[in-house]
Design an enzyme around this catalytic site. Structure first.
Site, PDB file in Angstrom:
ATOM      1  N   GLY C  73       0.815  -1.223   0.000  1.00  0.00           N
ATOM      2  CA  GLY C  73       0.000   0.000   0.000  1.00  0.00           C
ATOM      3  C   GLY C  73       0.840   1.260   0.000  1.00  0.00           C
ATOM      4  O   GLY C  73       0.446   2.280   0.564  1.00  0.00           O
ATOM      5  N   LEU C  74       2.001   1.160  -0.641  1.00  0.00           N
ATOM      6  CA  LEU C  74       2.859   2.340  -0.819  1.00  0.00           C
ATOM      7  C   LEU C  74       3.136   3.083   0.477  1.00  0.00           C
ATOM      8  O   LEU C  74       3.039   4.314   0.547  1.00  0.00           O
ATOM      9  CB  LEU C  74       2.248   3.269  -1.881  1.00  0.00           C
ATOM     10  CG  LEU C  74       2.226   2.655  -3.294  1.00  0.00           C
ATOM     11  CD1 LEU C  74       1.436   3.530  -4.254  1.00  0.00           C
ATOM     12  CD2 LEU C  74       3.641   2.451  -3.814  1.00  0.00           C
ATOM     13  N   CYS C 131      -0.651   2.152 -10.160  1.00  0.00           N
ATOM     14  CA  CYS C 131      -1.386   2.423  -8.928  1.00  0.00           C
ATOM     15  C   CYS C 131      -2.758   2.958  -9.304  1.00  0.00           C
ATOM     16  O   CYS C 131      -2.979   3.443 -10.410  1.00  0.00           O
ATOM     17  CB  CYS C 131      -0.602   3.361  -8.018  1.00  0.00           C
ATOM     18  SG  CYS C 131       0.065   4.789  -8.845  1.00  0.00           S
ATOM     19  N   THR C 196       4.194  -6.057 -10.846  1.00  0.00           N
ATOM     20  CA  THR C 196       3.626  -7.341 -10.410  1.00  0.00           C
ATOM     21  C   THR C 196       2.320  -7.670 -11.130  1.00  0.00           C
ATOM     22  O   THR C 196       1.663  -6.792 -11.675  1.00  0.00           O
ATOM     23  CB  THR C 196       3.360  -7.281  -8.903  1.00  0.00           C
ATOM     24  OG1 THR C 196       2.545  -6.130  -8.635  1.00  0.00           O
ATOM     25  CG2 THR C 196       4.650  -7.153  -8.108  1.00  0.00           C
TER      26      THR C 196
HETATM   27  C1  FMN Z   1       7.305  -6.062  -1.542  1.00  0.00           C
HETATM   28  C2  FMN Z   1       7.267  -5.397  -2.887  1.00  0.00           C
HETATM   29  C3  FMN Z   1       7.019  -4.038  -2.983  1.00  0.00           C
HETATM   30  C4  FMN Z   1       6.962  -3.407  -4.209  1.00  0.00           C
HETATM   31  N1  FMN Z   1       6.746  -2.061  -4.270  1.00  0.00           N
HETATM   32  C5  FMN Z   1       6.774  -1.427  -5.471  1.00  0.00           C
HETATM   33  C6  FMN Z   1       6.650  -0.030  -5.557  1.00  0.00           C
HETATM   34  O1  FMN Z   1       6.530   0.674  -4.558  1.00  0.00           O
HETATM   35  N2  FMN Z   1       6.663   0.560  -6.783  1.00  0.00           N
HETATM   36  C7  FMN Z   1       6.810  -0.169  -7.931  1.00  0.00           C
HETATM   37  O2  FMN Z   1       6.836   0.391  -9.016  1.00  0.00           O
HETATM   38  N3  FMN Z   1       6.953  -1.518  -7.882  1.00  0.00           N
HETATM   39  C8  FMN Z   1       6.934  -2.152  -6.677  1.00  0.00           C
HETATM   40  N4  FMN Z   1       7.105  -3.517  -6.622  1.00  0.00           N
HETATM   41  C9  FMN Z   1       7.268  -4.274  -7.881  1.00  0.00           C
HETATM   42  C10 FMN Z   1       8.765  -4.504  -8.193  1.00  0.00           C
HETATM   43  O3  FMN Z   1       9.460  -3.303  -8.336  1.00  0.00           O
HETATM   44  C11 FMN Z   1       8.924  -5.330  -9.463  1.00  0.00           C
HETATM   45  O4  FMN Z   1       8.410  -4.618 -10.567  1.00  0.00           O
HETATM   46  C12 FMN Z   1       8.205  -6.677  -9.408  1.00  0.00           C
HETATM   47  O5  FMN Z   1       8.261  -7.191  -8.097  1.00  0.00           O
HETATM   48  C13 FMN Z   1       8.771  -7.713 -10.375  1.00  0.00           C
HETATM   49  O6  FMN Z   1      10.132  -7.937 -10.142  1.00  0.00           O
HETATM   50  P1  FMN Z   1      10.676  -9.128  -9.188  1.00  0.00           P
HETATM   51  O7  FMN Z   1      10.000 -10.375  -9.644  1.00  0.00           O
HETATM   52  O8  FMN Z   1      12.147  -9.120  -9.386  1.00  0.00           O
HETATM   53  O9  FMN Z   1      10.280  -8.766  -7.797  1.00  0.00           O
HETATM   54  C14 FMN Z   1       7.143  -4.160  -5.388  1.00  0.00           C
HETATM   55  C15 FMN Z   1       7.397  -5.529  -5.296  1.00  0.00           C
HETATM   56  C16 FMN Z   1       7.462  -6.165  -4.072  1.00  0.00           C
HETATM   57  C17 FMN Z   1       7.724  -7.624  -4.025  1.00  0.00           C
END
Ligand code: FMN
Ligand code: FAD
Ligand code: FAD
Ligand code: FMN
Ligand code: FES
Ligand code: FES
Lengths: 295, 318, 318, 295
Positions: C73-74, C131, C196
């Site tokens: 939730g940012l 978002c 995600t």
């Molecule tokens: C716990 C968590 C928090 C995240 N928070 C953000 C975020 O604040 N802003 C954003 O653009 N992506 C956020 N992401 C997404 C990641 O930056 C990334 O795009 C996504 O997890 C896919 O990459 P990964 O498989 O290497 O984690 C978040 C991911 C995780 C797991």
């Protein structure tokens, strides 16, 4: 040799690792797995689940049955090729491995005494020594040719020498035996033994070349192929290859249950290029300009 | 332990909610070596098309973390051969068959459904709309509410009223509720979800996409959270009256009875086991028994009481 | 082994292509205990909003097969506090910072970008459009080409010309090329993908969604095939002239140098390591070194030669 | 006790399992993991990666440090609670486990000799005996209360008896010690020992109840909490809970690095219901009707 043998009826059992020994560059695993041995013939394989629960690796890994032991044991030879085989090669006695087998159609055996040459590339020789025993029991002459890139990738030179009329070894780098490919020595072996049937197991390119040599010498090639397999039991359709049937028609057949042993001259070897297959235009159901291909 | 596992799919009662997933059990014969396929709720057969098809060249698969990619290209014998051999065999062993059909255009779907309309031993027809629409730049039917709806209504029109039509949805859409609503409005008696997600793996030796078909469908436990979410969203929309209630057949990454229960609590009236059958050919039956145990442990005496239960728990939460 | 790892992101040269992923490295301080964050290509900071935010209640996470769900939730300190403490710290250790911003409406994005416009030590701004758009029924900006484009053009207008704008895309769309094209047309200098996937896990003890926020974002190796596919599709569309060439920053399930190479061969000019840093805090640096080894083993002397290489291999195939 | 101790600076090392013994319903693991021991204090924890490579389980599992041994060894007590801990409890000597530690803020120690009561629920007692040693070295009186659902879920009754002035045991089912909860016996123990500080580790509901009892007795409660943690090192923001700061303001703080030890009266215990948390309305940045919550 009266047509392809029927496919085995596999069972699924929790196997237990009894032994895990190094043999050259490979591991020799002995598994206690009841129910697999009955019905198993040379050329059959087992499909093993890999990884600790809950494993990230879903697909089964296939291994030729090397030999059967007493008391429902199954022996396999494993090359550490990737994460799944790495997991297997690091199992210790007592560890549990889920086994499905026996799978596939085994090597068809000659109806009467025939001179046979068995060709193994790398770990592809694993099922050949048991096959040699069975052939000799039937009064067949057996010559064996083993090849590999280098000495450490050969398997079973000692067994070949023990069981065969002649055992010839080649390595690409000349580290053992003749420097070169199995097909460099094969013509001579076939001639010398008056070979009627060539049995081969190893990389696809080798099987193709062996088929060519055998055919040129008037021998029948029976080759055990190795296509990427997801299930090993005939339900996923990932392992297909173009093979010409008795009726002369090419079909994309599942190499796990309709193989892994095929007559070499039935395989459409021209259908692979750089590791990617092609569906021959004359195969049943081949795409035409108007039918697309679904996902 | 005596949980009543029966479930109702659009008027058809199944002895239990476990099914195979289309394309992950061929036509049941191979799995019958491991368990009696008549003991499952139903066998869902590999999507069949009009004619025989060779499918795509190999490599057709790639293993991925907790999943796999496949690109089979709907290899199959064609509908006539399917009816003569596969359907007849399933009937002969007493299995309930959900026949999955796929087409390149609406006409092909209609022709397939017409052929099946009077065949005995068809429990339901699953319409695989996750295949490319030849007429629409190859865009997958299930990605466009109009195309999806066109297929569903045309097939519904030729199937006998008693024969349920399940529309199988793709998760590769911005709004799955929109597609679900379009299918139900077009006459779908139930929804199967989810089909695979579009994915790709690069072969690092050849430095090109590993699959001969370049992209493939991602399946297996890796995608389960997406399946649960899709089922939840569509079931929630039904509860909210956005679309009428229809049974949902869940699919996507089911490995254990616990996984199946997740889909059920989210809203699934039946559960398919797909990719995991490659890992464990006994999985469909094992999951059936594990699911019964999980239901029993939570005090459910009837499977149907668990369907969508998580929505009720949430609604009752303070 | 001496591979030139430098990469160019819209005019900015980074010493290597490895970045953290937003939300998976906070603002770098904790990872600095494990390696020097200035040695990475860049640190991408957790998406920051205008004001301080508590984020969602717990549970905020669920482990899934080869992945995880999160619903944070940012949570964050707000832009002023971020600039004063986090950005200043990153500057003090010599790290390159890609600042991720998120807003509930276009105005919030513009305000954030304006605050950052003159801050020293900002290497690029990543616009997290995954978002919810408060004004549009909470529909995620990245799921609608118009909303995505509105945010990107407004932010681009207030950032100084030299400061690259990366638009971060969501895979939860029917056609990612359409969204990518809209963002580039609106002035995005690069694209980060993927964020995600929307998922859900049901807690089987409480029989309700495990996350307090019900749905969450699925990440980790489980989704890598989806990331590779999205990168491939958008890069292919650029090669086909459907949209102009822009650097792609890849993210999604990178665990090893081999995984990073997959994204690169598919078309990524830089690679982010997200979830896997939870498993291995040294992962971003480890992946950098492993990637160099993988490139070297394939005869690449410059990282940039590998970007999109799989498209060339395929084009050259017989 | 002058404010919370600084957070540890963790390192990541490949640990090796030296021993894995059953203790009651748990496993006692000894890991050789160099670099963890220096800087570790009672209340610190380690975060372990679980599963064989390539593991399907990405997130780290956290465990209180039970004791440090000679030669950089770290001891932990593991309950087999799910797939990750199951993997750990089945490790054998020689197996490798990736360890990050020490993590978090340890138990703050009194500046001068103080009477302390240590309360452990289930495996929550794991870090308390080392803490007891350290407190006694500082001249503190130590009483210990251990509770669990049933006798088999108690840990360290013998150690408690060896190290503490008094050791009191409760079980919900009365299978050992007093039938009931730790809070049933705690008032008496606090009174008897003239306790100034209560240290507690165990389930959240217990920590809340212990805090209430301690506060009612004029003692300070220092509790080690257990929130679901994905990373254990402060980068994921999954482990947050509402805690009142020195300035009286409630913030959602990361329990891995700003905890796991908090003053009990600072934790907003009213924020959990049926396992789901709530962000108190007065917390910094709490959602207002006009700000939504992003993903
Ligand atoms: C716990 C968590 C928090 C995240 N928070 C953000 C975020 O604040 N802003 C954003 O653009 N992506 C956020 N992401 C997404 C990641 O930056 C990334 O795009 C996504 O997890 C896919 O990459 P990964 O498989 O290497 O984690 C978040 C991911 C995780 C797991
Ligand atoms: C019929 C048959 C018999 C075999 N016999 C033996 C044997 O006796 N000894 C031996 O060491 N190996 C044998 N193999 C090859 C063995 O199955 C592969 O080496 C193994 O699957 C690789 O798994 P991995 O996880 O180590 O590698 P990865 O490359 O990570 O495997 C990834 C995926 O690709 C599949 N795959 C990869 N390589 C192959 C391959 N060569 N054949 C089929 N599937 C593959 C795997 O099943 C898995 O699904 C045989 C293969 C087949 C089809
Ligand atoms: C600071 C701290 C100290 C701990 N000390 C001990 C100890 O000394 N001995 C012991 O046996 N256990 C301890 N735990 C609990 C232990 O971490 C969990 O039992 C374990 O993570 C469960 O993993 P699993 O795979 O078996 O279960 P699963 O339920 O499958 O785990 C799934 C996911 O949830 C997380 N998770 C599940 N339960 C917990 C939990 N209780 N706390 C935090 N994360 C959880 C896991 O990390 C994982 O990411 C401690 C937890 C924390 C936070
Ligand atoms: C090898 C393979 C072939 C498939 N073939 C079909 C098919 O023909 N028709 C169809 O509707 N779905 C097909 N699917 C999708 C599955 O039926 C199922 O929807 C999907 O795989 C998700 O479930 P799972 O994770 O349990 O496999 C196939 C999946 C796999 C893995
Ligand atoms: S491996 Fe599945 S059909 Fe052959
Ligand atoms: S567990 Fe990741 S921030 Fe605390």
């Amino acid at each position: 040799m009266s047509g392809a043998p029927a496919a085995a009826r596999p069972v699924q059992v929790r196997g237990t690792v009894l032994a895990n020994h190094p043999v050259g560059g490979y591991r020799h695993l002995t598994l206690a797995a009841s129910g697999i041995a009955q019905g198993a013939r040379p050329g059959h394989f087992v499909a093993l689940a890999v990884g600790d629960d809950p494993s990230s690796m879903l697909l089964r890994r296939s291994f030729s049955i090397h030999r059967l032991g007493a008391d429902d044991t199954v022996q396999i030879i494993v090359a550490d090729a990737g994460p799944g085989t790495h997991w297997l090669t690091t199992r210790r006695p007592g560890d549990v491995v889920d086994v499905v087998g026996p799978v596939g159609r085994p090597f068809p055996l000659p109806d009467e005494p025939t001179s046979c040459t068995l060709v193994g590339g790398g770990y592809g020789s694993a099922p050949l020594f048991w096959l040699a025993d069975v052939l000799r029991e039937r009064g067949c002459r057996v010559d064996i040719v083993l090849g590999a890139a280098t000495a450490g990738r050969l398997f079973g030179v000692d067994q070949a020498q023990a069981v065969a009329e002649s055992a010839t070894v080649t390595t690409d780098d000349g580290s053992l035996g003749t420097a070169g490919r199995v097909t460099d020595v094969l013509p001579e072996v076939l001639t010398r033994g008056g070979t009627g049937v060539v049995y081969a197991c190893g990389p696809m390119a080798m099987l193709r070349a062996v088929t060519d040599v055998a055919t040129a010498h008037g021998a029948v090639a029976q080759v055990a192929v190795e296509e990427s397999m997801a299930c090993g039991i005939g339900i996923c359709m990932t392992c297909v290859m173009p093979v010409v049937g008795e009726d002369g028609v090419t079909r994309m057949v599942r190499s796990c249950v309709e193989g892994p042993v095929f007559r070499g001259d039935r395989v459409r070897w021209d259908s692979w290029q750089d590791g990617v297959g092609r569906v021959p235009d004359d195969a049943v159901g081949a795409p035409t300009p108007t039918t697309g291909v679904g996902r | 332990m005596s949980v009543d596992l029966r479930t109702d799919i659009a008027g058809v009662t199944l002895p239990n909610p476990l099914m195979t997933a289309s394309g992950c059990a061929a036509a049941g014969r191979e799995l019958h070596q491991f368990f009696d396929v008549a003991d499952l709720g139903a066998i869902v057969t590999k999507s069949v098309m009009r004619g025989a098809r060779s499918g795509r060249p190999t490599p057709r698969m790639a293993e991925t973390p907790s999943g796999m990619l496949n690109s089979i290209g709907l290899q199959g014998p064609g509908i006539d051969d399917f009816i003569e051999h596969d359907l007849a065999w399933l009937r002969s062993v007493g299995a309930r068959s959900v026949v999955s059909i796929a087409g390149g255009d609406v006409d092909e779907f209609v022709e397939l459904a017409t052929r099946l309309a009077d065949e005995p031993g068809v429990t339901a027809v699953e319409v695989n709309i996750s295949c490319p629409n030849v007429a629409n730049r190859g865009l997958v039917f299930a990605c466009d509410p109009r195309s999806a709806s066109a297929v569903v209504s045309a097939v519904r029109a030729v199937l006998p009223p008693h024969l349920p039509l399940l529309a199988k949805l793709s998760p590769d859409v911005t709004d799955i509720v929109e597609i679900a609503a379009a299918c139900v409005a077009a006459g779908a008696d139930g929804l199967t979800m989810i089909n695979t997600l579009l994915g790709m793996v690069i072969d690092l030796d050849r430095m090109r996409p590993q699959l001969a078909g370049l992209t493939g469908g991602l399946s297996g436990p890796a995608i389960r959270p997406v399946a649960v979410r899709c089922i939840w969203q569509v079931h929630a929309a039904m509860r909210a009256g956005i679309l009428p209630h229809r049974p949902i057949v869940g699919a996507g990454g089911v490995r254990t009875g616990r996984d199946a229960l997740e889909l059920v609590l989210a809203g699934a009236s039946a559960v398919q086991v797909g990719t995991v059958a490659f890992n464990d050919p006994n999985a469909p039956m094992r999951v059936r028994d594990e699911l019964a145990g999980e239901l029993d442990a939570r005090g459910f005496t009837r499977f149907t009481d668990a369907v969508g239960h998580a929505h009720r728990v949430l609604a009752d939460a303070p």
